[in-house]
Every structure is written in structure tokens, then in C-alpha cells.
Design a protein around this motif. Structure first.
Motif, PDB file in Angstrom:
ATOM      1  N   GLU A  28     -36.909  63.760  17.252  1.00  0.00           N
ATOM      2  CA  GLU A  28     -37.131  64.296  18.586  1.00  0.00           C
ATOM      3  C   GLU A  28     -36.743  63.267  19.626  1.00  0.00           C
ATOM      4  O   GLU A  28     -36.893  62.068  19.417  1.00  0.00           O
ATOM      5  N   VAL A  29     -36.208  63.741  20.740  1.00  0.00           N
ATOM      6  CA  VAL A  29     -35.900  62.896  21.893  1.00  0.00           C
ATOM      7  C   VAL A  29     -36.587  63.509  23.105  1.00  0.00           C
ATOM      8  O   VAL A  29     -36.927  64.699  23.104  1.00  0.00           O
ATOM      9  N   THR A  30     -36.772  62.696  24.139  1.00  0.00           N
ATOM     10  CA  THR A  30     -37.374  63.180  25.369  1.00  0.00           C
ATOM     11  C   THR A  30     -36.390  63.003  26.511  1.00  0.00           C
ATOM     12  O   THR A  30     -35.945  61.882  26.780  1.00  0.00           O
ATOM     13  N   GLY A  31     -36.033  64.100  27.132  1.00  0.00           N
ATOM     14  CA  GLY A  31     -35.201  64.069  28.325  1.00  0.00           C
ATOM     15  C   GLY A  31     -36.107  64.102  29.549  1.00  0.00           C
ATOM     16  O   GLY A  31     -37.162  64.738  29.519  1.00  0.00           O
ATOM     17  N   GLU A  32     -35.688  63.393  30.599  1.00  0.00           N
ATOM     18  CA  GLU A  32     -36.518  63.315  31.799  1.00  0.00           C
ATOM     19  C   GLU A  32     -35.689  63.538  33.053  1.00  0.00           C
ATOM     20  O   GLU A  32     -34.488  63.299  33.066  1.00  0.00           O
TER      21      GLU A  32
END
Length: 105
Positions: A28-32
Motif C-alpha cells: 500500500e502507498v499513501t497519496g496526499e
């Protein structure tokens, strides 16, 4: 390098690729966007798992929120793509392919 060795390496690569695809499904990655006010958690298969909005954004207009959400999703997609590209480079780096050989993906 003979053809048998090349075929053996191709089979190894196929196994590694299947393993990498399975890892991508779990990663999983987190985009902001908006200085972290909007966060989107995405898997390596581009499935969005979670969207988090800072409560202060609830007072903003709809178009502004839509823009921030789109930017966060795009950031996550870029991170997934970069992660995938890096993993593919590492995998292909271990092969002794002939100069100029192009991978079919």
C-alpha cells in the motif's frame, strides 16, 4: 550465452514476476494533497482502500474538495507506478540479458 541458459533465466523471471505481482497486491502507498489534508491509501493494483479528509475541509466548497481528492489519487498512482518500476528494474537487473534485449512489458 546459449539459448538454454536464456530460457532458464526466463522461467526464473516468470516466477519472480508472479511473486512481485502478489506483493504488489498487498503493498500500500499513501497519496496526499493539500499539505496532507487529503490522504488516499492505494494498493499496488490501484485499488483505493481508504480516503481521509481533514475535518477542516468540510467547510470548503465542493469543487475545491474534488480537486484535492483528484490530486491525492494522482499522487498515489504515481507512487504505485514508481514502486512497480523500481521492483521491475531490480528483478531485471539480476538477469544477464544480451545487449539491446527489450523486455515484452
Amino acid at each position: 550465452m546459449d539459448l538454454n541458459e536464456l530460457m532458464k533465466q526466463a522461467q526464473q523471471m516468470q516466477g519472480k514476476m508472479a511473486e512481485m505481482q502478489e506483493q504488489a497486491a498487498r503493498a500500500e502507498v499513501t497519496g496526499e494533497s493539500g499539505a496532507g489534508m487529503v490522504k488516499v491509501v492505494m494498493t499496488g493494483r490501484h485499488d483505493v482502500r481508504k480516503v481521509t479528509l481533514d475535518p477542516s475541509l468540510m467547510a470548503e466548497d465542493k469543487e475545491f474538495l474534488e480537486d484535492l481528492l483528484a490530486a491525492a489519487v494522482n499522487d498515489a498512482v504515481r507512487k504505485v507506478d514508481a514502486q512497480t518500476k523500481s521492483a521491475m528494474s531490480k528483478m531485471a537487473g539480476g538477469l544477464n540479458l544480451p545487449a539491446g534485449f527489450k523486455m515484452p512489458f
